[in-house]
Design a protein around this motif. Structure first.
Motif, mmCIF file in Angstrom:
data_model
loop_
_atom_site.group_PDB
_atom_site.id
_atom_site.type_symbol
_atom_site.label_atom_id
_atom_site.label_comp_id
_atom_site.label_asym_id
_atom_site.label_seq_id
_atom_site.Cartn_x
_atom_site.Cartn_y
_atom_site.Cartn_z
ATOM 1 N N ILE A 102 67.421 -72.644 -65.430
ATOM 2 C CA ILE A 102 66.656 -72.036 -64.335
ATOM 3 C C ILE A 102 66.087 -73.100 -63.402
ATOM 4 O O ILE A 102 65.020 -72.924 -62.819
ATOM 5 C CB ILE A 102 65.536 -71.128 -64.882
ATOM 6 C CG1 ILE A 102 64.549 -71.917 -65.759
ATOM 7 C CG2 ILE A 102 66.130 -69.967 -65.668
ATOM 8 C CD1 ILE A 102 63.279 -71.144 -66.097
ATOM 9 N N TRP A 103 66.836 -74.215 -63.238
ATOM 10 C CA TRP A 103 66.345 -75.311 -62.407
ATOM 11 C C TRP A 103 66.032 -74.865 -60.980
ATOM 12 O O TRP A 103 65.177 -75.457 -60.313
ATOM 13 C CB TRP A 103 67.363 -76.453 -62.382
ATOM 14 C CG TRP A 103 68.754 -76.034 -61.991
ATOM 15 C CD1 TRP A 103 69.789 -75.767 -62.827
ATOM 16 C CD2 TRP A 103 69.249 -75.807 -60.657
ATOM 17 N NE1 TRP A 103 70.908 -75.386 -62.109
ATOM 18 C CE2 TRP A 103 70.607 -75.407 -60.779
ATOM 19 C CE3 TRP A 103 68.691 -75.912 -59.386
ATOM 20 C CZ2 TRP A 103 71.403 -75.115 -59.669
ATOM 21 C CZ3 TRP A 103 69.476 -75.616 -58.276
ATOM 22 C CH2 TRP A 103 70.813 -75.232 -58.435
ATOM 23 N N ASP A 104 66.719 -73.832 -60.489
ATOM 24 C CA ASP A 104 66.497 -73.372 -59.115
ATOM 25 C C ASP A 104 65.167 -72.644 -58.947
ATOM 26 O O ASP A 104 64.779 -72.315 -57.816
ATOM 27 C CB ASP A 104 67.652 -72.482 -58.651
ATOM 28 C CG ASP A 104 67.924 -71.322 -59.598
ATOM 29 O OD1 ASP A 104 67.939 -71.545 -60.818
ATOM 30 O OD2 ASP A 104 68.134 -70.196 -59.112
ATOM 31 N N HIS A 105 64.461 -72.402 -60.061
ATOM 32 C CA HIS A 105 63.125 -71.806 -59.982
ATOM 33 C C HIS A 105 62.030 -72.874 -59.989
ATOM 34 O O HIS A 105 60.852 -72.530 -59.857
ATOM 35 C CB HIS A 105 62.906 -70.829 -61.142
ATOM 36 C CG HIS A 105 63.725 -69.583 -61.020
ATOM 37 N ND1 HIS A 105 63.272 -68.437 -60.416
ATOM 38 C CD2 HIS A 105 64.994 -69.304 -61.424
ATOM 39 C CE1 HIS A 105 64.204 -67.503 -60.448
ATOM 40 N NE2 HIS A 105 65.256 -68.005 -61.064
ATOM 41 N N TYR A 106 62.411 -74.138 -60.153
ATOM 42 C CA TYR A 106 61.462 -75.244 -60.091
ATOM 43 C C TYR A 106 61.535 -75.893 -58.709
ATOM 44 O O TYR A 106 62.531 -75.766 -57.989
ATOM 45 C CB TYR A 106 61.773 -76.323 -61.129
ATOM 46 C CG TYR A 106 61.966 -75.846 -62.545
ATOM 47 C CD1 TYR A 106 61.209 -74.803 -63.078
ATOM 48 C CD2 TYR A 106 62.912 -76.450 -63.378
ATOM 49 C CE1 TYR A 106 61.394 -74.384 -64.384
ATOM 50 C CE2 TYR A 106 63.098 -76.032 -64.680
ATOM 51 C CZ TYR A 106 62.348 -75.000 -65.186
ATOM 52 O OH TYR A 106 62.531 -74.581 -66.476
ATOM 53 N N ALA A 107 60.489 -76.624 -58.370
ATOM 54 C CA ALA A 107 60.484 -77.413 -57.136
ATOM 55 C C ALA A 107 60.609 -78.892 -57.481
ATOM 56 O O ALA A 107 60.165 -79.336 -58.541
ATOM 57 C CB ALA A 107 59.208 -77.161 -56.345
ATOM 58 N N LEU A 108 61.231 -79.634 -56.590
ATOM 59 C CA LEU A 108 61.349 -81.087 -56.710
ATOM 60 C C LEU A 108 60.644 -81.699 -55.516
ATOM 61 O O LEU A 108 61.008 -81.426 -54.358
ATOM 62 C CB LEU A 108 62.827 -81.490 -56.738
ATOM 63 C CG LEU A 108 63.132 -82.993 -56.685
ATOM 64 C CD1 LEU A 108 62.573 -83.704 -57.906
ATOM 65 C CD2 LEU A 108 64.636 -83.224 -56.570
ATOM 66 N N HIS A 109 59.633 -82.510 -55.778
ATOM 67 C CA HIS A 109 58.864 -83.125 -54.695
ATOM 68 C C HIS A 109 59.195 -84.608 -54.613
ATOM 69 O O HIS A 109 59.002 -85.354 -55.579
ATOM 70 C CB HIS A 109 57.363 -82.939 -54.933
ATOM 71 C CG HIS A 109 56.518 -83.410 -53.787
ATOM 72 N ND1 HIS A 109 56.458 -82.746 -52.578
ATOM 73 C CD2 HIS A 109 55.713 -84.505 -53.657
ATOM 74 C CE1 HIS A 109 55.652 -83.386 -51.767
ATOM 75 N NE2 HIS A 109 55.195 -84.463 -52.386
#
Length: 345
Positions: free
Chosen positions: A154-161
């Motif tokens: 579910i990586w697309d439900h996390y944000a990468l800053h």
């Protein structure tokens, strides 16, 4: 302790120290020097027949942490809470007692390899998905090998800053901020149409929650808190890996064509748990499927795995049609830092 097993504990101790867990490092170092024959548990450890890839030290470390979390070993629990207050002899005495008194409980933890399902590896997946989306201009079909509890499905439900740029949902419940070196990925947002994963022993985010948390090193409170939040999210979303062996599942997934989609097959710190024969067969299956890929239904194989080089682990991707092999860079095995430098092999 037999030399090879003893060295496995010492090597893992050094790795734990380098990766920010002095408590686990100390425990494994003490066990390496002190564990001795005396009960079925220690005899099994000393006579372990398998290779280093079995991760025997981490199996036992997971069992000890589980014992602490259960509240059924007061002295061990006190040691975990403030281990610096105990000298080595006191610590050894506590560990000896735990191994003897809870041998049956701990023995069960030796039966399967550790599963941390480190979700910070999703930072690599987010970056790679943006890069692929920019390159192919297609939505994604996801297939993860060794998916554990599904936290990296579910990586697309996390944000990468990264710096002042955020990739992913603005309202993401989890934001990953690894140390980053290199250019930032393209800002083209990936679209995930469907996802699936497989694991030999998939972890249910509710029923098996304590098991997964026990594999996380006890002195890394941030990892524990982050993982608990991700377990809540994957349970809410209802995402579950299938139970099965990697090779039959790869064969099944790659037998399906996905016109109008880029099929992204990926795995993170999983390949080392397969035998050399299994790895070779897996690579062969992927290459055979790649040979049948088309411009309308391309295939990408992303591997975040040990490659015998330092620092960290390699980020390798192969694209079909055409079998273009690239190195995307390198990363810390726990996703704490990423060196992003896509280049053709």
């Amino acid at each position: 302790m037999g030399q090879s097993v003893r060295e496995q504990f010492l090597q893992q101790s050094r790795s734990c120290l380098a990766m920010g867990s002095p408590l686990t490092a100390r425990i494994l170092s003490l066990l390496a020097s002190d564990i001795a024959l005396g009960n079925p548990l220690t005899e099994r450890v000393l006579g372990w027949p398998g290779p280093a890839s079995d991760a025997l030290p981490l199996r036992l470390a997971g069992g000890l942490h589980s014992l602490v979390r259960s509240g059924n070993a007061t002295d061990l629990q006190n040691f975990y809470r403030s281990n610096q207050k105990f000298d080595d002899q006191q610590a050894i005495t506590i560990l000896r007692a735990a191994l003897a008194e809870h041998a049956i409980y701990l023995n069960a933890w030796l039966d399967s390899p550790p599963q941390t399902n480190e979700l910070r590896r999703s930072a690599v997946l987010i970056a790679a998905a943006h890069w692929l989306s920019d390159r192919f201009k297609l939505p994604l079909e996801l297939s993860e090998i060794g998916a554990s509890a599904g936290l990296n499905m579910i990586w697309d439900h996390y944000a990468l800053h990264l710096g002042g740029q955020t990739y992913g949902p603005n309202d993401a419940p989890l934001t990953l901020s690894p140390q980053w070196e290199g250019d930032f990925p393209p800002t083209v947002s990936p679209v995930v149409l469907s996802r699936a994963g497989v694991d030999r022993s998939p972890i249910d985010p509710t029923r098996d929650r304590e098991r997964l948390l026990s594999y996380i090193w006890a002195d890394q409170a941030d990892r524990l808190a982050r993982t608990e939040k991700a377990l809540d999210l994957v349970a809410f979303l209802g995402v579950r890996p299938e139970k099965g062996e990697a090779l039959p599942w790869i064969r099944k997934r790659l037998a399906i064509a996905y016109p109008g989609r880029l099929h992204l097959l990926y795995h993170t710190i999983v390949w080392q748990y397969l035998t050399p024969t299994e790895r070779a067969e897996g690579e062969g299956l992927i290459a055979q499927a790649g040979a049948k890929a088309t411009v309308d239904a391309p295939l990408a194989h992303l591997a975040m795995e040990e490659d015998g080089r330092k620092p960290g682990v390699g980020l390798r991707i192969t694209l079909w049609p055409g079998m273009l092999q690239l190195q995307l860079g390198r990363a810390d095995a726990h996703g704490r830092w990423i060196i992003w430098s896509p280049e053709i092999v």
